[in-house]
Write an enzyme that holds these catalytic residues in place. Structure first.
Site, PDB file in Angstrom:
ATOM      1  N   GLU A  61      -8.034  18.500  -6.564  1.00  0.00           N
ATOM      2  CA  GLU A  61      -8.929  17.337  -6.487  1.00  0.00           C
ATOM      3  C   GLU A  61      -8.899  16.541  -7.780  1.00  0.00           C
ATOM      4  OE1 GLU A  61      -9.646  16.158  -3.509  1.00  0.00           O
ATOM      5  OE2 GLU A  61     -10.742  17.996  -3.033  1.00  0.00           O
ATOM      6  N   HIS A  62      -8.835  15.227  -7.631  1.00  0.00           N
ATOM      7  CA  HIS A  62      -8.783  14.298  -8.766  1.00  0.00           C
ATOM      8  C   HIS A  62      -7.577  14.583  -9.664  1.00  0.00           C
ATOM      9  CE1 HIS A  62     -12.496  12.050  -8.099  1.00  0.00           C
ATOM     10  NE2 HIS A  62     -12.977  13.186  -7.613  1.00  0.00           N
ATOM     11  N   ASP A  64      -4.313  13.627  -8.085  1.00  0.00           N
ATOM     12  CA  ASP A  64      -3.189  12.824  -7.547  1.00  0.00           C
ATOM     13  C   ASP A  64      -2.901  11.641  -8.466  1.00  0.00           C
ATOM     14  OD1 ASP A  64      -5.544  11.515  -6.663  1.00  0.00           O
ATOM     15  OD2 ASP A  64      -4.781  11.148  -4.635  1.00  0.00           O
ATOM     16  N   SER A 157     -11.832   8.847   6.073  1.00  0.00           N
ATOM     17  CA  SER A 157     -11.940   7.911   7.192  1.00  0.00           C
ATOM     18  C   SER A 157     -11.181   6.619   6.892  1.00  0.00           C
ATOM     19  CB  SER A 157     -13.413   7.614   7.479  1.00  0.00           C
ATOM     20  OG  SER A 157     -14.062   7.165   6.307  1.00  0.00           O
ATOM     21  N   SER A 158     -11.088   6.223   5.622  1.00  0.00           N
ATOM     22  CA  SER A 158     -10.424   4.949   5.330  1.00  0.00           C
ATOM     23  C   SER A 158      -8.910   5.057   5.514  1.00  0.00           C
ATOM     24  CB  SER A 158     -10.779   4.441   3.930  1.00  0.00           C
ATOM     25  OG  SER A 158     -10.539   5.427   2.980  1.00  0.00           O
ATOM     26  N   ASP A 205      -4.423  10.885   0.283  1.00  0.00           N
ATOM     27  CA  ASP A 205      -4.969  10.687   1.625  1.00  0.00           C
ATOM     28  C   ASP A 205      -3.969  10.006   2.564  1.00  0.00           C
ATOM     29  OD1 ASP A 205      -7.097  11.807   0.362  1.00  0.00           O
ATOM     30  OD2 ASP A 205      -8.378  10.047   0.425  1.00  0.00           O
TER      31      ASP A 205
HETATM   32  C1  GLA Z   1     -10.239  10.240  -2.845  1.00  0.00           C
HETATM   33  C2  GLA Z   1      -8.955   9.452  -3.152  1.00  0.00           C
HETATM   34  C3  GLA Z   1      -7.783  10.382  -3.400  1.00  0.00           C
HETATM   35  C4  GLA Z   1      -8.118  11.472  -4.419  1.00  0.00           C
HETATM   36  C5  GLA Z   1      -9.447  12.119  -4.071  1.00  0.00           C
HETATM   37  C6  GLA Z   1      -9.887  13.103  -5.119  1.00  0.00           C
HETATM   38  O1  GLA Z   1     -10.111  10.908  -1.626  1.00  0.00           O
HETATM   39  O2  GLA Z   1      -8.653   8.598  -2.070  1.00  0.00           O
HETATM   40  O3  GLA Z   1      -6.661   9.638  -3.814  1.00  0.00           O
HETATM   41  O4  GLA Z   1      -8.097  10.972  -5.718  1.00  0.00           O
HETATM   42  O5  GLA Z   1     -10.480  11.179  -3.887  1.00  0.00           O
HETATM   43  O6  GLA Z   1      -9.004  14.170  -5.169  1.00  0.00           O
END
Ligand code: GLA
Length: 443
Positions: A61-62, A64, A157-158, A205
């Site tokens: 998480e956080h 990418d 969702s986006s 995502d």
């Molecule tokens: C959101 C962003 C992703 C990623 C996550 C955290 O989902 O769209 O690109 O940075 O937060 O991991």
């Protein structure tokens, strides 16, 4: 127990095709809703319908946007988009069953970012604008989107509406309108977020929503921009159930918390003299201890240092988690103690990841913390917030027979903490690792 059950993996034979081709055999319920609603509103059938899943990230998480590794799965829930050519001389009508309706001249650019109430429509409108920029010009379209993903609930969702719109729009040009392979599709969806939604998100995502394979997680190396070697599909054992618990707290990633985290991560990399924090780890041969020592001795603000510490340790966690899943898939034998031990280690990695997001990265909430704690108390292997944080959902890994009691216990604890009546559980659903976006009807 004898004979011990073999470790089983989900069907690996159904490989995702390179391009999201037509597959009418896999029409999910949301597609039926979108079709029926399109008929009702427009009095004619749609010319094509596409479906794109949501996702949960297992770990990573956080990272990418810091060139790291991520390990998400696509889930069964998702968004269906039905489209049909707009009758000539009329504005396009863009309808989301959850968020409202926008009528717009189809050839105008998407809405300015200052139109908050209708901003959701910039996802589909942004896709159509970027397809035009790529020289692929679907006809002006009416559109209906139906979803069973919570909006702003951290299940992507986006990316789902964005990718589903692109696949449906291409499908409206005929079932063989395969102008975009899945990697280009993912990059286009990310550009929509950046340019038309004001969210500086990473690649995770759109990549999982576009590329996911049934029964597998996606190990994605975000240092390169999605080339052929930067991802692989990692099988998940059937003994591992995935449970999603929704805290009910909604987030908006354009509100500043997400961008300020990115800013801190970039600042740390700049002061350390590396393009991304991933490269700091690589420079030390992947040795987290040495990379952490360099971080600790650098002249960084204390908060920036903590943010960077999360990124380094999280990239290491993804590597460890992927190694566990690889080891399990290689030993498809009946070595149950080995599998039990490895799955427990995987669960601990998730719990460590949650603590790091809470303490170092500062993106958890009391509701998410409580759901993680309650899941672990009820016997989960591991649990953590999934997605950007600031609200949204928790992903829980558990043995299948424990899932119902974990969901029940965690949602009761949340209801009690929030002063809701005990009979008001939070949304809890299990999911299988699912396929990426597809065209489900065309012509
Ligand atoms: C959101 C962003 C992703 C990623 C996550 C955290 O989902 O769209 O690109 O940075 O937060 O991991």
């Amino acid at each position: 127990m004898y004979p011990p059950p073999a470790i089983r993996f989900r069907d690996t034979a159904r490989m995702a095709p390179q391009r999201p081709t037509l597959d009418p055999t896999s029409e999910p319920p949301q597609a039926r809703v979108a079709r029926a609603e399109f008929m009702r509103r427009f009095g004619r059938p749609p010319s094509s319908i596409a479906f794109a899943p949501g996702r949960v990230n297992l770990i990573g998480e956080h990272v990418d946007y810091a060139g790291g590794f991520v390990l998400p799965i696509a889930i069964e829930r998702g968004t269906a988009v039905a489209v049909g050519p707009t009758p000539s001389g009329r504005d396009s009508r863009i309808i989301s069953l959850d968020q409202g309706e926008v009528s717009i001249d189809p050839l105008l650019a998407p809405l300015p970012l200052t139109a908050p109430a209708e901003r959701w429509a910039n996802y589909p409108l942004g896709v159509l604008a970027l397809l035009r920029e790529e020289g692929i010009a679907p006809p002006p379209l009416d559109l209906v989107a139906a979803t069973d993903l919570p909006i702003g609930g951290g299940l992507s969702s986006s990316a789902a509406i964005t990718v589903a719109t692109a696949v449906a729009a291409l499908g409206s040009m005929g079932p063989h309108a395969d102008h975009l392979d899945r990697r280009r599709l993912a990059r286009l969806a990310r550009r929509v977020e950046h340019r038309f939604a004001g969210v500086p998100c990473g690649l995770m995502d759109p990549a999982i929503v576009s590329l996911a394979r049934e029964g597998h997680a996606l190990l994605l190396d975000c240092r390169v921009d999605l080339d052929e070697d930067s991802f692989r599909h990692v099988p998940l054992p059937e003994e591992l159930a995935v449970l999603i618990l929704d805290s009910g707290v909604r987030h908006r990633l354009d509100e500043g918390g997400y961008a300020s985290r990115q800013q801190a991560v970039r600042e740390a990399a700049a002061i350390l003299g590396v393009p991304t924090l991933r490269e700091l780890l690589d420079a030390e041969g992947g040795d987290l201890g040495v990379a952490r020592a360099r971080l600790d001795s650098a002249p960084l603000d204390a908060l920036v240092r903590r943010r960077a510490r999360h990124v380094l340790s999280e990239i290491d966690r993804v590597r460890r988690a992927a190694a566990i899943l690889d080891a399990l898939s290689e030993s498809r034998s009946a070595d149950v103690p080995f599998a039990t031990h490895r799955l427990a280690a995987l669960g601990r990695i998730l719990v460590e990841g949650h603590a790091s997001l809470r303490d170092d990265f500062g993106v958890s909430t009391p509701e998410l913390d409580l759901l993680v704690e309650a899941s672990m108390d009820a016997g989960a292997l591991g649990a953590r917030l999934t997605g950007a944080g600031f609200g949204g959902c928790v992903v829980v890994l558990a043995e299948p027979q424990k899932v119902a009691s974990i969901a029940d216990h965690a949602s009761r604890r949340l209801a009690a903490a929030l002063g809701r009546s005990p009979g008001t559980p939070c949304l809890a659903c299990t999911t299988l690792p699912s396929r990426g976006a597809r065209l489900v009807a065309s012509g």
